[in-house]
Motif scaffolding. Structure first.
Motif, short mmCIF file in Angstrom:
data_model
loop_
_atom_site.label_atom_id
_atom_site.label_comp_id
_atom_site.label_asym_id
_atom_site.label_seq_id
_atom_site.Cartn_x
_atom_site.Cartn_y
_atom_site.Cartn_z
N PRO A 22 35.48 34.61 39.95
CA PRO A 22 35.21 34.56 41.39
C PRO A 22 33.75 34.77 41.76
O PRO A 22 33.27 34.18 42.73
CB PRO A 22 36.09 35.69 41.95
CG PRO A 22 37.19 35.84 40.95
CD PRO A 22 36.56 35.54 39.62
N ASN A 23 33.02 35.57 40.98
CA ASN A 23 31.60 35.83 41.27
C ASN A 23 30.67 35.10 40.32
O ASN A 23 29.47 35.38 40.29
CB ASN A 23 31.31 37.33 41.22
CG ASN A 23 32.12 38.08 42.26
OD1 ASN A 23 32.21 37.65 43.40
ND2 ASN A 23 32.72 39.18 41.86
N SER A 77 36.52 50.05 39.97
CA SER A 77 36.74 49.07 41.04
C SER A 77 36.52 47.64 40.53
O SER A 77 37.18 46.71 40.98
CB SER A 77 35.86 49.36 42.25
OG SER A 77 34.49 49.21 41.93
N ASP A 78 35.59 47.46 39.57
CA ASP A 78 35.38 46.14 38.98
C ASP A 78 36.61 45.71 38.19
O ASP A 78 37.02 44.54 38.24
CB ASP A 78 34.16 46.14 38.05
CG ASP A 78 32.85 46.19 38.81
OD1 ASP A 78 32.82 45.81 40.00
OD2 ASP A 78 31.84 46.62 38.21
N LYS A 80 39.68 46.70 38.79
CA LYS A 80 40.74 46.43 39.77
C LYS A 80 40.61 45.02 40.35
O LYS A 80 41.62 44.35 40.60
CB LYS A 80 40.71 47.47 40.90
CG LYS A 80 41.07 48.87 40.45
CD LYS A 80 42.53 48.99 40.10
CE LYS A 80 42.86 50.41 39.70
NZ LYS A 80 43.96 50.49 38.77
N LYS A 81 39.36 44.57 40.55
CA LYS A 81 39.15 43.21 41.07
C LYS A 81 39.68 42.16 40.11
O LYS A 81 40.04 41.06 40.51
CB LYS A 81 37.66 42.96 41.33
CG LYS A 81 37.12 43.72 42.52
CD LYS A 81 35.64 43.51 42.65
CE LYS A 81 35.07 44.46 43.70
NZ LYS A 81 33.60 44.45 43.71
N LEU A 82 39.71 42.51 38.82
CA LEU A 82 40.27 41.62 37.81
C LEU A 82 41.76 41.87 37.58
O LEU A 82 42.36 41.31 36.66
CB LEU A 82 39.51 41.79 36.49
CG LEU A 82 38.05 41.35 36.50
CD1 LEU A 82 37.38 41.72 35.19
CD2 LEU A 82 37.95 39.85 36.76
N LYS A 83 42.33 42.74 38.41
CA LYS A 83 43.75 43.11 38.32
C LYS A 83 44.08 43.78 36.99
O LYS A 83 45.13 43.55 36.39
CB LYS A 83 44.66 41.91 38.57
CG LYS A 83 44.46 41.27 39.93
CD LYS A 83 45.37 40.10 40.15
CE LYS A 83 45.08 39.47 41.51
NZ LYS A 83 45.92 38.31 41.75
N GLU A 119 46.13 36.87 34.18
CA GLU A 119 45.79 36.38 35.52
C GLU A 119 44.76 35.26 35.50
O GLU A 119 44.43 34.69 36.54
CB GLU A 119 45.27 37.53 36.39
CG GLU A 119 46.29 38.62 36.64
CD GLU A 119 47.38 38.21 37.60
OE1 GLU A 119 47.16 37.31 38.45
OE2 GLU A 119 48.48 38.79 37.51
N LEU A 121 41.54 35.59 35.04
CA LEU A 121 40.39 36.05 35.82
C LEU A 121 39.34 36.60 34.87
O LEU A 121 39.67 37.21 33.85
CB LEU A 121 40.80 37.16 36.78
CG LEU A 121 41.57 36.77 38.02
CD1 LEU A 121 42.06 38.02 38.76
CD2 LEU A 121 40.70 35.92 38.95
N ALA A 123 34.97 38.17 34.60
CA ALA A 123 33.73 38.62 35.23
C ALA A 123 32.79 39.12 34.15
O ALA A 123 33.23 39.60 33.11
CB ALA A 123 34.00 39.74 36.24
#
Length: 146
Positions: A22-23, A77-78, A80-83, A119, A121, A123
């Motif tokens: 996403p980023n 938190s990073d 969590k963004k990746l589930k 997922e 995902l 980063a």
């Protein structure tokens, strides 16, 4: 689907294999979709190939194969963004930098590529460990004797 790649011409890729960033990746925030491609003749090197930009691919390795104690401390938190609940649930890869003198190859332990394979995902995150470097020496290639 078929994609053009930097080193392997055109390859067939299953849609389910595409990993969404996403980023993007640090320095390449516009590139959002990638696939992992095995490096021919190597069981340790893979290529993180952009699906949308055929000229962009990064060589990556599983750092634990070279640094068994590698344990990046990452922001919760990073993750969590990746589930992800923890780093143990992730696939962690590190980017290689291979200069002309291959014996001077380095690996970026400071900025691991973290993947949630379920997922799809991903980063590039920053490890908080002060001992990890962006250009950590690694011996992957043996210098050929002449």
């Amino acid at each position: 689907m078929k994609i053009k790649t930097k080193f392997f011409s055109e390859v067939e890729v299953e849609e389910e294999k595409i990993i969404n960033f996403p980023n993007g990746i640090i320095g390449f925030e516009d590139l959002k979709r990638f696939v992992l491609i095995d490096h021919p003749g190597s069981d340790v090197i893979k290529w993180l190939q952009s699906v949308d930009e055929d000229g962009f691919a990064l060589p990556v390795i599983d750092p634990v194969k070279f640094f068994p104690d590698y344990a990046p401390s990452l922001c919760e938190s990073d993750l969590k963004k990746l589930k992800l609940n923890s780093i143990e649930d992730a696939v962690v890869l590190c980017v290689l930098s291979v200069p002309q003198e291959v014996e001077r190859t380095t690996v970026n332990l400071k900025g691991p590529i973290v993947l949630n394979s379920l997922e799809r995902l991903g980063a590039q995150l920053i490890a908080e460990n002060p001992e990890y470097m962006i250009k950590h020496p690694v011996t992957i290639f043996q210098k050929k004797e002449t």
